[in-house]
Design a protein around this motif. Structure first.
Motif, PDB file in Angstrom:
ATOM      1  N   HIS A 151      -2.127 -59.642  -5.926  1.00 47.42           N
ATOM      2  CA  HIS A 151      -2.743 -58.280  -5.170  1.00 47.42           C
ATOM      3  C   HIS A 151      -3.089 -57.198  -5.840  1.00 47.42           C
ATOM      4  N   GLY A 152      -2.815 -57.077  -7.238  1.00 53.03           N
ATOM      5  CA  GLY A 152      -3.444 -56.296  -8.190  1.00 53.03           C
ATOM      6  C   GLY A 152      -2.575 -54.935  -8.233  1.00 53.03           C
ATOM      7  N   PHE A 153      -1.353 -54.761  -7.667  1.00 54.08           N
ATOM      8  CA  PHE A 153      -0.658 -53.582  -7.801  1.00 54.08           C
ATOM      9  C   PHE A 153       0.012 -53.629  -9.227  1.00 54.08           C
ATOM     10  N   LYS A 154       0.167 -52.230  -9.769  1.00 52.11           N
ATOM     11  CA  LYS A 154       0.942 -52.259 -10.933  1.00 52.11           C
ATOM     12  C   LYS A 154       2.379 -52.105 -10.498  1.00 52.11           C
ATOM     13  N   MET A 155       3.023 -52.556 -11.624  1.00 49.80           N
ATOM     14  CA  MET A 155       4.566 -52.450 -11.386  1.00 49.80           C
ATOM     15  C   MET A 155       5.060 -51.260 -11.191  1.00 49.80           C
ATOM     16  N   SER A 156       4.588 -50.244 -11.878  1.00 51.47           N
ATOM     17  CA  SER A 156       4.922 -49.056 -11.643  1.00 51.47           C
ATOM     18  C   SER A 156       4.404 -48.410  -9.951  1.00 51.47           C
ATOM     19  N   GLN A 157       3.885 -49.030  -9.243  1.00 50.36           N
ATOM     20  CA  GLN A 157       3.577 -48.613  -8.185  1.00 50.36           C
ATOM     21  C   GLN A 157       4.521 -49.549  -7.086  1.00 50.36           C
ATOM     22  N   VAL A 158       5.484 -50.527  -7.647  1.00 50.68           N
ATOM     23  CA  VAL A 158       6.320 -51.077  -6.791  1.00 50.68           C
ATOM     24  C   VAL A 158       7.790 -50.169  -6.595  1.00 50.68           C
ATOM     25  N   ILE A 159       8.203 -49.941  -5.417  1.00 49.33           N
ATOM     26  CA  ILE A 159       9.382 -49.448  -5.228  1.00 49.33           C
ATOM     27  C   ILE A 159      10.433 -50.644  -4.661  1.00 49.33           C
ATOM     28  N   LEU A 202      14.692 -51.025 -14.104  1.00 42.72           N
ATOM     29  CA  LEU A 202      14.659 -50.327 -15.358  1.00 42.72           C
ATOM     30  C   LEU A 202      14.096 -51.298 -16.298  1.00 42.72           C
ATOM     31  N   GLU A 203      14.327 -52.561 -16.680  1.00 36.55           N
ATOM     32  CA  GLU A 203      13.657 -53.620 -17.564  1.00 36.55           C
ATOM     33  C   GLU A 203      12.448 -53.708 -17.239  1.00 36.55           C
ATOM     34  N   ARG A 204      11.887 -53.859 -15.952  1.00 37.94           N
ATOM     35  CA  ARG A 204      10.559 -54.365 -15.789  1.00 37.94           C
ATOM     36  C   ARG A 204       9.655 -53.455 -15.120  1.00 37.94           C
ATOM     37  N   GLY A 205       9.770 -52.178 -15.263  1.00 36.00           N
ATOM     38  CA  GLY A 205       8.950 -51.241 -15.024  1.00 36.00           C
ATOM     39  C   GLY A 205       8.724 -50.662 -13.602  1.00 36.00           C
ATOM     40  N   CYS A 206       9.527 -51.278 -12.532  1.00 36.22           N
ATOM     41  CA  CYS A 206       9.354 -50.579 -11.265  1.00 36.22           C
ATOM     42  C   CYS A 206      10.322 -49.560 -10.935  1.00 36.22           C
ATOM     43  N   ARG A 207      10.196 -48.907  -9.721  1.00 39.19           N
ATOM     44  CA  ARG A 207      11.059 -47.968  -9.316  1.00 39.19           C
ATOM     45  C   ARG A 207      11.942 -48.570  -8.385  1.00 39.19           C
ATOM     46  N   PHE A 208      13.223 -47.783  -8.455  1.00 43.27           N
ATOM     47  CA  PHE A 208      14.335 -48.312  -7.664  1.00 43.27           C
ATOM     48  C   PHE A 208      14.707 -47.172  -6.552  1.00 43.27           C
ATOM     49  N   PHE A 243      17.228 -40.033   4.243  1.00 43.77           N
ATOM     50  CA  PHE A 243      18.038 -40.240   3.202  1.00 43.77           C
ATOM     51  C   PHE A 243      17.227 -41.405   2.358  1.00 43.77           C
ATOM     52  N   TRP A 244      16.603 -42.308   3.347  1.00 46.28           N
ATOM     53  CA  TRP A 244      15.634 -43.345   2.448  1.00 46.28           C
ATOM     54  C   TRP A 244      14.354 -42.748   1.975  1.00 46.28           C
ATOM     55  N   THR A 245      13.956 -41.819   2.973  1.00 41.90           N
ATOM     56  CA  THR A 245      12.650 -41.185   2.484  1.00 41.90           C
ATOM     57  C   THR A 245      12.925 -40.185   1.184  1.00 41.90           C
ATOM     58  N   ARG A 246      14.008 -39.496   0.966  1.00 40.22           N
ATOM     59  CA  ARG A 246      14.520 -39.045  -0.115  1.00 40.22           C
ATOM     60  C   ARG A 246      14.505 -39.704  -1.300  1.00 40.22           C
ATOM     61  N   ALA A 247      15.241 -40.818  -0.980  1.00 43.90           N
ATOM     62  CA  ALA A 247      15.529 -41.872  -2.279  1.00 43.90           C
ATOM     63  C   ALA A 247      14.119 -42.326  -2.906  1.00 43.90           C
ATOM     64  N   ILE A 248      13.092 -42.672  -1.972  1.00 42.39           N
ATOM     65  CA  ILE A 248      11.849 -43.056  -2.409  1.00 42.39           C
ATOM     66  C   ILE A 248      11.154 -41.708  -3.213  1.00 42.39           C
ATOM     67  N   ALA A 252      10.245 -41.780  -7.260  1.00 40.77           N
ATOM     68  CA  ALA A 252       8.852 -41.630  -7.580  1.00 40.77           C
ATOM     69  C   ALA A 252       8.789 -40.831  -8.946  1.00 40.77           C
ATOM     70  N   ALA A 253       9.640 -40.269  -9.421  1.00 40.23           N
ATOM     71  CA  ALA A 253      10.051 -39.646 -10.619  1.00 40.23           C
ATOM     72  C   ALA A 253       9.276 -38.418 -10.861  1.00 40.23           C
ATOM     73  N   GLY A 254       8.861 -37.596  -9.944  1.00 35.84           N
ATOM     74  CA  GLY A 254       8.143 -36.379 -10.149  1.00 35.84           C
ATOM     75  C   GLY A 254       6.734 -36.647  -9.602  1.00 35.84           C
ATOM     76  N   GLU A 255       6.468 -37.782  -9.051  1.00 31.75           N
ATOM     77  CA  GLU A 255       4.991 -38.101  -8.463  1.00 31.75           C
ATOM     78  C   GLU A 255       4.873 -37.708  -7.064  1.00 31.75           C
ATOM     79  N   LEU A 256       5.784 -37.551  -6.298  1.00 35.13           N
ATOM     80  CA  LEU A 256       5.840 -37.053  -4.751  1.00 35.13           C
ATOM     81  C   LEU A 256       6.826 -35.905  -4.987  1.00 35.13           C
ATOM     82  N   SER A 257       6.377 -35.069  -3.681  1.00 36.23           N
ATOM     83  CA  SER A 257       6.996 -33.992  -3.235  1.00 36.23           C
ATOM     84  C   SER A 257       6.965 -33.937  -1.716  1.00 36.23           C
ATOM     85  N   TRP A 258       7.946 -33.076  -1.281  1.00 42.02           N
ATOM     86  CA  TRP A 258       8.074 -32.786   0.014  1.00 42.02           C
ATOM     87  C   TRP A 258       6.558 -32.080   0.450  1.00 42.02           C
TER      88      TRP A 258
END
Length: 260
Positions: A151-159, A202-208, A243-248, A252-258
């Protein structure tokens, strides 16, 4: 902060030439992912059978749910939940309709911890830790081969979201499971499974994303009673939604904000 508690909404942090826009996140998962239908709605609906795809107003999330889905069943076309086929169908539909998403978030694992791993331990004698590692391997195989490969998503787009802890059901104030007469602590196993997921992200480049520190009662090691449903059942109330939304957002490590 109070405004975000009342209506948590995430925006993509704009570049210099861009305006702020609401983030678009596809959530695929088991019935616990129904919480992403939106704060204020009772997310754990049992009125549907099999899988359902829903869109919630006033949120970031488009959800694709396969009730009873497990990591073990993702590659099995004959699984009762048909999770792999259902999730793939949702992702294909997004591309077919020209709908862009910023992230794909996957919430699975509760069924693996509570049922699949426990039953396999009983039947095969393989340790719970090895069973949890196998579930993790199957989940990441699906992410890499299907979500990214097909489906072509980058692993960095996967949470990858932590497996949900069970809330207590009627008749018990604990979330224990008995397998062959042996008590099985699902909360402890879930927390261990989430540690395994975090390591591979952490090893495979997705988010947690994992808000369990916010949801746990440290005196019991289980979900705090504030988050229990009424009447009691294994899905918690809508209160963890923020809390789930805040965890996401944090994943995203600085790519999302409120949103402002």
């Amino acid at each position: 902060m109070l405004a975000h508690l009342a209506r948590p909404l995430l925006c993509v942090i704009p570049g210099q030439a861009e305006a702020e826009r609401v983030a678009r996140i596809l959530v695929i998962g088991d019935s616990h992912a129904n919480i992403f239908q939106g704060a204020g709605s009772h997310y754990h609906s049992n009125s549907h059978s099999g899988a359902s795809e829903r869109r919630c107003g006033y949120s970031n999330f488009k959800t694709c749910i396969a009730t009873g889905a497990s990591s073990h069943g993702l590659a099995n076309p004959n699984s009762a939940s048909r999770a792999g086929a259902t999730f793939s169908s949702c992702m294909r539909a997004l591309k077919r309709n020209g709908t862009e998403v910023d992230y794909v978030a996957l919430m699975l694992g509760e069924v693996d911890v509570r049922f699949v791993s426990a039953m396999r331990k009983k039947s095969s004698g393989v340790s719970m830790l090895e069973q949890l590692r196998e579930s993790r391997a199957r989940l990441f195989r699906y992410l890499e081969e299907q979500v990214a490969g097909v489906h072509g998503f980058k692993m960095s787009q996967v949470i990858v979201m932590g497996a949900s802890l069970l809330c207590p059901t009627e008749g018990t104030r604990r979330a224990d499971l008995y397998v062959g007469g042996e008590k099985f602590d699902t909360s402890h196993a879930t927390l261990r499974y989430n540690e395994l997921l975090s390591e591979w992200c952490l090893e495979r480049g997705c988010r947690f994303a994992n808000p369990m520190d916010d949801l746990l009662d440290l005196s019991t090691g289980r979900v705090h009673s504030y988050f229990w449903s009424d009447p009691l059942e294994m899905h918690c109330s809508v209160r963890p939604y923020f809390f789930w939304t805040r965890a996401i957002k944090e994943a995203a490590a600085g790519e999302l904000s409120w949103c402002s």
